[in-house]
Write an enzyme that holds these catalytic residues in place. Structure first.
Site, PDB file in Angstrom:
ATOM      1  N   GLY A 233     -26.395   4.135  27.453  1.00 17.46           N
ATOM      2  CA  GLY A 233     -25.334   4.597  26.568  1.00 17.46           C
ATOM      3  C   GLY A 233     -24.454   3.522  25.958  1.00 17.46           C
ATOM      4  O   GLY A 233     -23.612   3.822  25.105  1.00 17.46           O
ATOM      5  N   ARG A 307     -31.983   8.588  11.578  1.00 20.93           N
ATOM      6  CA  ARG A 307     -30.619   8.600  12.138  1.00 20.93           C
ATOM      7  C   ARG A 307     -29.536   8.989  11.124  1.00 20.93           C
ATOM      8  O   ARG A 307     -28.662   9.800  11.435  1.00 20.93           O
ATOM      9  CB  ARG A 307     -30.279   7.257  12.793  1.00 20.93           C
ATOM     10  CG  ARG A 307     -31.213   6.907  13.976  1.00 20.93           C
ATOM     11  CD  ARG A 307     -30.697   5.744  14.808  1.00 20.93           C
ATOM     12  NE  ARG A 307     -29.547   6.145  15.603  1.00 20.93           N
ATOM     13  CZ  ARG A 307     -28.320   5.803  15.347  1.00 20.93           C
ATOM     14  NH1 ARG A 307     -28.050   5.011  14.321  1.00 20.93           N
ATOM     15  NH2 ARG A 307     -27.345   6.232  16.109  1.00 20.93           N
ATOM     16  N   TYR A 311     -27.751  12.359  12.292  1.00 23.04           N
ATOM     17  CA  TYR A 311     -26.445  12.197  12.950  1.00 23.04           C
ATOM     18  C   TYR A 311     -25.376  11.680  12.000  1.00 23.04           C
ATOM     19  O   TYR A 311     -24.304  11.287  12.450  1.00 23.04           O
ATOM     20  CB  TYR A 311     -26.535  11.175  14.093  1.00 23.04           C
ATOM     21  CG  TYR A 311     -27.716  11.307  15.010  1.00 23.04           C
ATOM     22  CD1 TYR A 311     -27.838  12.407  15.852  1.00 23.04           C
ATOM     23  CD2 TYR A 311     -28.692  10.315  15.062  1.00 23.04           C
ATOM     24  CE1 TYR A 311     -28.916  12.498  16.731  1.00 23.04           C
ATOM     25  CE2 TYR A 311     -29.768  10.404  15.935  1.00 23.04           C
ATOM     26  CZ  TYR A 311     -29.870  11.499  16.759  1.00 23.04           C
ATOM     27  OH  TYR A 311     -30.929  11.585  17.625  1.00 23.04           O
ATOM     28  N   CYS A 338     -38.398  15.053   0.120  1.00 26.75           N
ATOM     29  CA  CYS A 338     -37.830  16.215  -0.578  1.00 26.75           C
ATOM     30  C   CYS A 338     -36.828  16.944   0.300  1.00 26.75           C
ATOM     31  O   CYS A 338     -37.086  18.064   0.774  1.00 26.75           O
ATOM     32  CB  CYS A 338     -38.951  17.139  -1.019  1.00 26.75           C
ATOM     33  SG  CYS A 338     -40.074  16.268  -2.091  1.00 26.75           S
TER      34      CYS A 338
HETATM   35  N1  LLP Z   1     -30.946   7.456  30.057  1.00 26.07           N
HETATM   36  C1  LLP Z   1     -31.013   8.747  29.686  1.00 26.07           C
HETATM   37  C2  LLP Z   1     -31.174   9.774  30.721  1.00 26.07           C
HETATM   38  C3  LLP Z   1     -30.920   9.092  28.333  1.00 26.07           C
HETATM   39  O1  LLP Z   1     -30.979  10.373  27.967  1.00 26.07           O
HETATM   40  C4  LLP Z   1     -30.778   8.064  27.359  1.00 26.07           C
HETATM   41  C5  LLP Z   1     -30.702   8.388  25.940  1.00 26.07           C
HETATM   42  C6  LLP Z   1     -30.728   6.726  27.802  1.00 26.07           C
HETATM   43  C7  LLP Z   1     -30.816   6.465  29.167  1.00 26.07           C
HETATM   44  C8  LLP Z   1     -30.603   5.567  26.863  1.00 26.07           C
HETATM   45  O2  LLP Z   1     -29.420   5.562  26.138  1.00 26.07           O
HETATM   46  P1  LLP Z   1     -28.967   4.317  25.230  1.00 26.07           P
HETATM   47  O3  LLP Z   1     -28.669   3.152  26.161  1.00 26.07           O
HETATM   48  O4  LLP Z   1     -30.102   3.966  24.324  1.00 26.07           O
HETATM   49  O5  LLP Z   1     -27.796   4.782  24.512  1.00 26.07           O
HETATM   50  N2  LLP Z   1     -31.560   9.420  19.066  1.00 26.07           N
HETATM   51  C9  LLP Z   1     -30.162   9.121  19.317  1.00 26.07           C
HETATM   52  C10 LLP Z   1     -29.922   8.658  20.723  1.00 26.07           C
HETATM   53  C11 LLP Z   1     -30.363   9.662  21.770  1.00 26.07           C
HETATM   54  C12 LLP Z   1     -30.244   9.131  23.163  1.00 26.07           C
HETATM   55  C13 LLP Z   1     -30.893  10.021  24.136  1.00 26.07           C
HETATM   56  N3  LLP Z   1     -30.815   9.578  25.470  1.00 26.07           N
HETATM   57  C14 LLP Z   1     -29.715   8.061  18.310  1.00 26.07           C
HETATM   58  O6  LLP Z   1     -30.508   7.665  17.475  1.00 26.07           O
HETATM   59  O7  LLP Z   1     -28.556   7.674  18.320  1.00 26.07           O
END
Ligand code: LLP
Length: 404
Positions: A233, A307, A311, A338
């Site tokens: 995150g 993205r 979002y 489209c």
């Molecule tokens: N661990 C779990 C259980 C997760 O669900 C996620 C991301 C991560 C780790 C990794 O998170 P990060 O460090 O990359 O923030 N498609 C969206 C992001 C969705 C994230 C889903 N889970 C975007 O493009 O912003």
């Protein structure tokens, strides 16, 4: 990744050269930058010495995974496909954690057979499924349980996961009951408490709140968790405004937790490892006059990078070759799909562009290619990696004949 005089370079290569040789749209990554991010991540969290499991969903390219594995990282996977990919890329099972709310019997069976480090369960039913399989195999399986700490990650609502209205994890009360249940199970070995409150988090406060909840819950369970998996995150700087999560502060806060409970920390970062290591090079197909603005129609669309459409996410767009002429027009950068949401950015004061010019869409290393699709029956872009000053094609451009 920077300009040298007027040209944008990825390591030692001009983006113009890469676009000409490998065609566009083109995903391009820098291994140097990946190494730098991992090094920085390790330094920032040195005192807690975590196991870093790269979130495969952010970028599942085999070559990238294998490079990341060689740098000592494990993997966080959320499907049998990702698990197979991680193993195939050389990541050892004892460094793999499996998250996700809907793991099927088949997926759990595969994970057990491969002897991965942890299956992080997200519901009572899942725990019972793992137990049933373990019993059949006469085994004792290491699991984690994912807590929903009811903490607001203060990020986009679509990528928040830690509030009670979200489907992820288990509420405090049920969590405590399940700890009691698993403690008594002959076929389950409770090793980990896991948590992940959301993605693209830029403030320390949500993490501080989450850690407070963890301390409270762990005390309540009075259980010695060997691992505490804090998820990922950690946000990155998409708009160059220097707003950044303070890793050192986060690390200090975590130390309070590890001192109390003596557990090993696991992280599951995706974006903070690879987000700013990739760019999407795209060519202007047409420029069309619209009402009060000009549409810059690119050859990359929302099927290549969803993205912004999904979002309302912001990605900087910059020219591949700088000129000194400012456009008086407002440019709206759009793709050929489209859909009206197939739009990347609306920018004032951009330099004057012409058809066939090239632009860079920045920071697309995470959740770029991994969320791409064949929508409008468009072949997926090629991916290249700059490694030791050489270009490697790490995923070929899809062929039209494979789609037709
Ligand atoms: N661990 C779990 C259980 C997760 O669900 C996620 C991301 C991560 C780790 C990794 O998170 P990060 O460090 O990359 O923030 N498609 C969206 C992001 C969705 C994230 C889903 N889970 C975007 O493009 O912003």
């Amino acid at each position: 990744m920077k300009y040298r005089s007027r040209d944008y370079l990825i390591e030692n290569y001009k983006a113009t050269f890469l676009a000409k040789k490998y065609a566009t749209p083109l995903y391009c990554y820098s291994l140097k930058k990946i190494k730098k991010n991992i090094e920085e991540f390790k330094i920032n969290f040195k005192t807690i010495n975590p196991l870093i499991c790269f979130a495969v969903k952010s970028n599942p390219n085999t070559t990238l995974l294998s490079e990341i594995g060689k740098l000592g990282l494990g993997a966080d996977v959320v499907s049998i496909g990702e698990l197979m990919k991680a193993l195939n890329s050389g990541i050892k099972p004892d460094k793999i954690v499996f998250s996700g709310v809907g793991k099927t019997l088949n997926e759990i069976n595969y994970a057990i057979n491969k002897k991965i480090l942890l299956i992080n369960a997200e519901s009572k039913s899942e725990i019972l499924t793992i137990e049933k399989l373990a019993k059949l195999k006469r085994k004792r399986i290491d699991i984690g349980i994912r807590l929903n700490p009811n903490t607001d990650a203060k990020t986009l609502s679509q990528i928040s996961t830690g509030k009670r209205e979200n489907k992820f994890g288990i509420s405090e009360k049920i969590f405590c009951d399940l700890v009691e249940y698993v403690k008594k199970s002959k076929n389950l070995n409770l090793k980990c408490l896991s948590v992940h409150i959301g993605s693209q988090i830029l403030e320390n406060k949500p993490y501080e709140k989450m850690l407070k909840v963890l301390i409270k819950v762990i005390k309540k369970t009075n259980y010695q968790f060997e691992y505490i998996d804090l998820g990922g995150g950690m946000g990155i700087n998409y708009d160059n405004n220097n707003k950044k999560l303070n890793f050192k502060k986060y690390s200090l806060n975590i130390q309070k937790l590890t001192k109390k409970f003596n557990s090993k920390i696991i992280f599951e970062p995706g974006r903070s490892i690879i987000g700013n290591c990739g760019v999407l090079i795209s060519r202007v197909v047409y420029i069309k006059e619209g009402h009060k603005k000009s549409f810059v129609i690119l050859d990359a669309g929302m099927n290549d990078l969803i993205r912004p459409a999904l979002y309302n996410a912001k990605h900087r767009i910059i020219p591949v070759r700088k000129n000194s002429k400012k456009s008086k027009k407002i440019y709206e950068f759009v793709g050929p799909i489209c859909e009206s949401t197939d739009k990347f950015s609306t920018l004032k004061n951009f330099q004057k562009l012409n058809e066939k010019d090239l632009v860079i869409i920045c920071d697309v290393g995470a959740y770029g290619m991994s969320l791409s699709s064949n929508y409008n029956l468009r072949p997926k872009a090629a991916e290249i990696l700059i490694k030791n000053s050489k270009v490697q094609v790490i995923s070929k451009r899809q062929k039209l004949k494979d789609l037709i």
